[in-house]
Design a protein around this motif. Structure first.
Motif: not given
Length: 289
Positions: A102-109, A120-130, A139-140, A281-289
């Motif tokens: 969760a912290d790593a995802a927040a750092a990417l965002r 986008t969040l989807s593009e950040l996921c590529v980095y996160g998966a590494k 992230l999502m 329970t919480a909903g999905k994140n939104k792109d910040q752009n």
């Protein structure tokens, strides 16, 4: 300055399908964000990464996933400048709640927003998966079916709202240890992921609760039987269902309303020295752009 919240997750299901050639396990699980979160603030500095946090003993250097996530994005996007990260921890460590992810995802965002990188969040996921299998989900956010090693996500409809009581005993469980000690023959049953997805789509609260299943309980409960005790306590206090999250040791109970969840938590605090949280329970994140 940018502030980002990193939400914890629980597993509504967790199944292990086998060992992959790359050494990871093939999984299939329904993951759900909850409102318990860490808070990270980001500010520009001339160079490098400065990480401060409020948890004694937790690394504030390249061993920390948030540090590594920020470093990865700064490097990959050739950013001229650095970042200061102030991290306020609320999610317990080594708890099966994806606090580090969760912290790593927040750092990417956060770095993405701070430097207007436009990813986008989807593009950040590529980095996160590494960096970690749970980071793309973090992230999502929301409700997802995760497959592969956990990084392949299929968005599901949002679950009907549940209140969630989390009980984290004073023990830590290594995810690697739990997976290494998993024996498919030791699990009494496996999740019915297709059925769970159908119940979510139908907004069938009771149906969802009836189908919770985590094969790693067969590993972690064997070593830490208190987990089974906490599950039983939550059910006796009115939870619709109770299960261990991830590799444990945190146990969660699903409740239909806030009052029932808070009353259960209050009663349980008098019986254990475990950390107890009430969230939703919480909903999905939104792109910040």
């Amino acid at each position: 300055m940018i502030t980002v919240e990193g939400n914890a997750k629980i597993n509504l299901t967790l199944d292990i399908l086998g060992k992959r050639p790359d050494g990871f396990h093939e999984v299939a699980m329904v993951m759900q964000s909850v409102s318990l979160h860490d808070t990270l603030t980001f500010a520009k500095i001339p160079e490098g990464i400065e990480l401060t946090l409020d948890v004694p003993g937790l690394e504030a250097d390249e061993k920390n996933l948030a540090w590594r996530a920020a470093a990865l994005l700064l490097r990959e996007k050739n950013v001229r400048g650095g970042v200061r990260i102030d991290l306020t921890k609320r999610i317990p460590i080594a708890a099966g709640l994806a606090g580090g992810s969760a912290d790593a995802a927040a750092a990417l965002r956060g770095v993405n927003a701070l430097y207007d990188l436009g990813l986008t969040l989807s593009e950040l996921c590529v980095y996160g998966a590494k960096l970690g299998s749970d980071i793309p989900f973090c992230l999502m956010g929301g409700t997802m079916l995760a497959t592969g090693r956990g990084e392949i996500l299929k968005e599901l409809p949002a679950v009907p709202s549940f209140w969630v009581v989390l009980i984290k005993p004073k023990i830590s469980v290594s995810t690697a240890w739990a997976y290494q000690n998993y024996d498919a023959h030791g699990a009494e049953k496996h999740p019915e992921n297709a059925a769970v997805c159908e119940k979510i789509a139908a907004q069938d609260r009771k149906g969802i609760a009836s189908l919770l299943c985590n094969v790693l309980e067969s590993v972690t409960i064997k070593k830490y039987p208190v987990i089974a005790q906490y599950k039983d306590w939550l059910l006796k206090k009115g939870a619709m269902a109770s299960m261990m999250s991830g590799s444990g040791p945190t146990v969660f109970g699903l409740f239909a309303d806030k009052t029932a969840a808070e009353e259960a938590a209050a009663a349980l605090r008098g019986q254990t020295d475990a950390d107890i949280f009430v969230c939703q329970t919480a909903g999905k994140n939104k792109d910040q752009n």
